[in-house]
Design a protein around this motif. Structure first.
Motif, PDB file in Angstrom:
ATOM      1  N   GLU A   1      11.194   9.461 -10.977  1.00 54.02           N
ATOM      2  CA  GLU A   1      11.808   9.823 -12.251  1.00 54.02           C
ATOM      3  C   GLU A   1      13.311   9.881 -12.079  1.00 54.02           C
ATOM      4  OE1 GLU A   1      10.282  13.483 -13.820  1.00 54.02           O
ATOM      5  OE2 GLU A   1       8.398  12.544 -14.438  1.00 54.02           O
ATOM      6  N   VAL A   2      14.026   9.432 -13.100  1.00 55.46           N
ATOM      7  CA  VAL A   2      15.478   9.510 -13.150  1.00 55.46           C
ATOM      8  C   VAL A   2      15.822  10.253 -14.441  1.00 55.46           C
ATOM      9  CG1 VAL A   2      17.639   8.218 -13.291  1.00 55.46           C
ATOM     10  CG2 VAL A   2      15.778   7.375 -11.846  1.00 55.46           C
ATOM     11  N   ASP A   3      16.524  11.356 -14.293  1.00 61.88           N
ATOM     12  CA  ASP A   3      16.882  12.181 -15.450  1.00 61.88           C
ATOM     13  C   ASP A   3      15.670  12.508 -16.322  1.00 61.88           C
ATOM     14  OD1 ASP A   3      19.582  12.267 -14.710  1.00 61.88           O
ATOM     15  OD2 ASP A   3      20.008  10.407 -15.786  1.00 61.88           O
ATOM     16  N   GLY A   4      14.534  12.800 -15.673  1.00 62.54           N
ATOM     17  CA  GLY A   4      13.330  13.201 -16.396  1.00 62.54           C
ATOM     18  C   GLY A   4      12.523  12.061 -16.994  1.00 62.54           C
ATOM     19  N   GLN A   5      12.961  10.826 -16.820  1.00 60.74           N
ATOM     20  CA  GLN A   5      12.232   9.672 -17.335  1.00 60.74           C
ATOM     21  C   GLN A   5      11.568   8.920 -16.192  1.00 60.74           C
ATOM     22  OE1 GLN A   5      15.582   7.679 -19.539  1.00 60.74           O
ATOM     23  NE2 GLN A   5      13.955   7.461 -21.049  1.00 60.74           N
ATOM     24  N   GLU A   6      10.334   8.481 -16.428  1.00 63.86           N
ATOM     25  CA  GLU A   6       9.668   7.675 -15.403  1.00 63.86           C
ATOM     26  C   GLU A   6      10.393   6.342 -15.283  1.00 63.86           C
ATOM     27  OE1 GLU A   6       5.467   5.477 -14.740  1.00 63.86           O
ATOM     28  OE2 GLU A   6       5.328   7.616 -15.242  1.00 63.86           O
ATOM     29  N   ALA A   7      10.930   6.108 -14.089  1.00 69.20           N
ATOM     30  CA  ALA A   7      11.698   4.894 -13.842  1.00 69.20           C
ATOM     31  C   ALA A   7      10.898   3.860 -13.060  1.00 69.20           C
ATOM     32  CB  ALA A   7      12.979   5.222 -13.088  1.00 69.20           C
ATOM     33  N   GLY A   8       9.866   4.290 -12.357  1.00 70.45           N
ATOM     34  CA  GLY A   8       9.072   3.359 -11.579  1.00 70.45           C
ATOM     35  C   GLY A   8       7.933   4.047 -10.859  1.00 70.45           C
ATOM     36  N   PHE A   9       7.091   3.229 -10.245  1.00 71.33           N
ATOM     37  CA  PHE A   9       5.972   3.774  -9.478  1.00 71.33           C
ATOM     38  C   PHE A   9       5.544   2.777  -8.411  1.00 71.33           C
ATOM     39  CE2 PHE A   9       3.949   1.420 -12.900  1.00 71.33           C
ATOM     40  CZ  PHE A   9       2.916   0.756 -12.260  1.00 71.33           C
ATOM     41  N   ALA A  10       4.880   3.311  -7.399  1.00 74.00           N
ATOM     42  CA  ALA A  10       4.241   2.505  -6.359  1.00 74.00           C
ATOM     43  C   ALA A  10       2.783   2.946  -6.310  1.00 74.00           C
ATOM     44  CB  ALA A  10       4.909   2.714  -5.005  1.00 74.00           C
ATOM     45  N   SER A  11       1.881   2.035  -6.605  1.00 77.64           N
ATOM     46  CA  SER A  11       0.462   2.381  -6.633  1.00 77.64           C
ATOM     47  C   SER A  11      -0.245   1.841  -5.396  1.00 77.64           C
ATOM     48  CB  SER A  11      -0.198   1.851  -7.900  1.00 77.64           C
ATOM     49  OG  SER A  11      -0.168   0.444  -7.936  1.00 77.64           O
ATOM     50  N   TYR A  12      -1.371   2.464  -5.099  1.00 73.92           N
ATOM     51  CA  TYR A  12      -2.150   2.055  -3.934  1.00 73.92           C
ATOM     52  C   TYR A  12      -3.635   2.227  -4.207  1.00 73.92           C
ATOM     53  CZ  TYR A  12      -2.422   7.090  -3.031  1.00 73.92           C
ATOM     54  OH  TYR A  12      -2.640   8.452  -3.159  1.00 73.92           O
ATOM     55  N   VAL A  13      -4.414   1.514  -3.414  1.00 76.37           N
ATOM     56  CA  VAL A  13      -5.863   1.651  -3.436  1.00 76.37           C
ATOM     57  C   VAL A  13      -6.257   2.284  -2.105  1.00 76.37           C
ATOM     58  CG1 VAL A  13      -8.065   0.426  -3.541  1.00 76.37           C
ATOM     59  CG2 VAL A  13      -6.107  -0.396  -4.888  1.00 76.37           C
ATOM     60  N   PRO A  14      -6.876   3.471  -2.147  1.00 75.42           N
ATOM     61  CA  PRO A  14      -7.262   4.125  -0.887  1.00 75.42           C
ATOM     62  C   PRO A  14      -8.589   3.590  -0.353  1.00 75.42           C
ATOM     63  CG  PRO A  14      -7.799   5.552  -2.736  1.00 75.42           C
ATOM     64  CD  PRO A  14      -7.148   4.311  -3.314  1.00 75.42           C
ATOM     65  N   SER A  15      -8.656   3.489   0.966  1.00 77.74           N
ATOM     66  CA  SER A  15      -9.919   3.190   1.634  1.00 77.74           C
ATOM     67  C   SER A  15      -9.799   3.658   3.075  1.00 77.74           C
ATOM     68  CB  SER A  15     -10.251   1.702   1.565  1.00 77.74           C
ATOM     69  OG  SER A  15      -9.367   0.955   2.352  1.00 77.74           O
ATOM     70  N   GLU A  16     -10.845   4.146   3.632  1.00 83.77           N
ATOM     71  CA  GLU A  16     -10.956   4.637   5.006  1.00 83.77           C
ATOM     72  C   GLU A  16      -9.674   4.631   5.832  1.00 83.77           C
ATOM     73  OE1 GLU A  16     -14.215   4.654   7.177  1.00 83.77           O
ATOM     74  OE2 GLU A  16     -15.597   4.488   5.496  1.00 83.77           O
ATOM     75  N   GLY A  17      -8.833   5.634   5.623  1.00 79.97           N
ATOM     76  CA  GLY A  17      -7.639   5.808   6.427  1.00 79.97           C
ATOM     77  C   GLY A  17      -6.493   4.855   6.129  1.00 79.97           C
ATOM     78  N   VAL A  18      -6.639   4.058   5.065  1.00 79.48           N
ATOM     79  CA  VAL A  18      -5.622   3.066   4.723  1.00 79.48           C
ATOM     80  C   VAL A  18      -5.301   3.158   3.229  1.00 79.48           C
ATOM     81  CG1 VAL A  18      -5.077   0.595   4.617  1.00 79.48           C
ATOM     82  CG2 VAL A  18      -6.413   1.490   6.518  1.00 79.48           C
TER      83      VAL A  18
ATOM     84  N   ASP B 188      -3.734   0.784   0.484  1.00 78.80           N
ATOM     85  CA  ASP B 188      -3.314  -0.581   0.188  1.00 78.80           C
ATOM     86  C   ASP B 188      -2.314  -0.504  -0.958  1.00 78.80           C
ATOM     87  OD1 ASP B 188      -2.962  -3.214  -0.516  1.00 78.80           O
ATOM     88  OD2 ASP B 188      -5.098  -3.677  -0.625  1.00 78.80           O
ATOM     89  N   PHE B 189      -1.020  -0.560  -0.609  1.00 83.82           N
ATOM     90  CA  PHE B 189       0.022  -0.532  -1.631  1.00 83.82           C
ATOM     91  C   PHE B 189       0.042  -1.898  -2.304  1.00 83.82           C
ATOM     92  CE2 PHE B 189       1.221   3.217   0.670  1.00 83.82           C
ATOM     93  CZ  PHE B 189       1.719   4.042  -0.327  1.00 83.82           C
ATOM     94  N   ASP B 190      -0.449  -1.921  -3.547  1.00 88.17           N
ATOM     95  CA  ASP B 190      -0.673  -3.189  -4.233  1.00 88.17           C
ATOM     96  C   ASP B 190       0.280  -3.476  -5.387  1.00 88.17           C
ATOM     97  OD1 ASP B 190      -1.704  -1.178  -5.853  1.00 88.17           O
ATOM     98  OD2 ASP B 190      -3.499  -2.299  -6.394  1.00 88.17           O
ATOM     99  N   HIS B 191       1.086  -2.489  -5.782  1.00 85.16           N
ATOM    100  CA  HIS B 191       1.939  -2.722  -6.942  1.00 85.16           C
ATOM    101  C   HIS B 191       3.105  -1.742  -6.942  1.00 85.16           C
ATOM    102  CE1 HIS B 191       2.298  -4.888 -10.665  1.00 85.16           C
ATOM    103  NE2 HIS B 191       2.324  -3.811 -11.407  1.00 85.16           N
ATOM    104  N   THR B 192       4.313  -2.255  -7.033  1.00 84.96           N
ATOM    105  CA  THR B 192       5.511  -1.431  -7.182  1.00 84.96           C
ATOM    106  C   THR B 192       6.263  -1.952  -8.401  1.00 84.96           C
ATOM    107  OG1 THR B 192       5.664  -1.077  -4.795  1.00 84.96           O
ATOM    108  CG2 THR B 192       7.628  -0.602  -6.091  1.00 84.96           C
ATOM    109  N   VAL B 193       6.585  -1.031  -9.298  1.00 89.76           N
ATOM    110  CA  VAL B 193       7.240  -1.405 -10.548  1.00 89.76           C
ATOM    111  C   VAL B 193       8.441  -0.510 -10.779  1.00 89.76           C
ATOM    112  CG1 VAL B 193       6.980  -1.494 -13.067  1.00 89.76           C
ATOM    113  CG2 VAL B 193       5.082  -2.165 -11.608  1.00 89.76           C
TER     114      VAL B 193
END
Length: 95
Positions: free
Chosen positions: A20-37, A39-44
Motif C-alpha cells: 500500500e502507498v498512502d493507504g491505497q493498494e498499489a500492488g501485490f505478489a501472489s503465490y500458490v502454496p504447496s508442501e514447503g514451497v 510458487d510466486f506466480d503473479h506480481t502486479v
C-alpha cells in the motif's frame, strides 16, 4: 513519494503480499502454496504506481518473510525470477 508512506502486509488467507502507498493498494505478489514451497506466480503493480520502483521492495519483503517461515519458493512470475537474477543472496530460496 517517501518510504514511510509504504506498507507491506501478508494476507495469508488470500496467499498474497500487498503493498500500500498512502493507504491505497498499489500492488501485490501472489503465490500458490504447496508442501514447503510458495510458487510466486503473479506480481502486479497498479498502472498509477508504476515506474516508482515498488516491485522490488514488495518481492524482497515476500521472500524475506518466506525465508523466516523456513519455506522455499518457485519463481513462476517473471518479476520474481528477475529479482532472483539480480539478487544472488535470495537464490538459495528457489527450488
Amino acid at each position: 513519494m517517501s518510504e514511510q508512506n509504504r506498507t507491506i502486509r501478508h494476507e495469508a488467507e488470500q496467499n498474497r503480499y500487498v503493498l500500500e502507498v498512502d493507504g491505497q493498494e498499489a500492488g501485490f505478489a501472489s503465490y500458490v502454496p504447496s508442501e514447503g514451497v510458495r510458487d510466486f506466480d503473479h506480481t502486479v503493480v497498479d498502472p498509477a504506481f508504476r515506474g516508482q520502483g515498488l516491485s522490488s521492495p514488495l518481492i524482497k519483503f515476500a521472500l524475506d518473510d518466506t525465508r523466516e517461515q523456513n519455506l522455499k519458493i518457485r519463481p513462476s512470475c517473471s518479476a520474481v525470477e528477475h529479482f532472483l537474477n539480480k539478487n544472488e543472496d535470495y537464490r538459495d530460496l528457489a527450488v
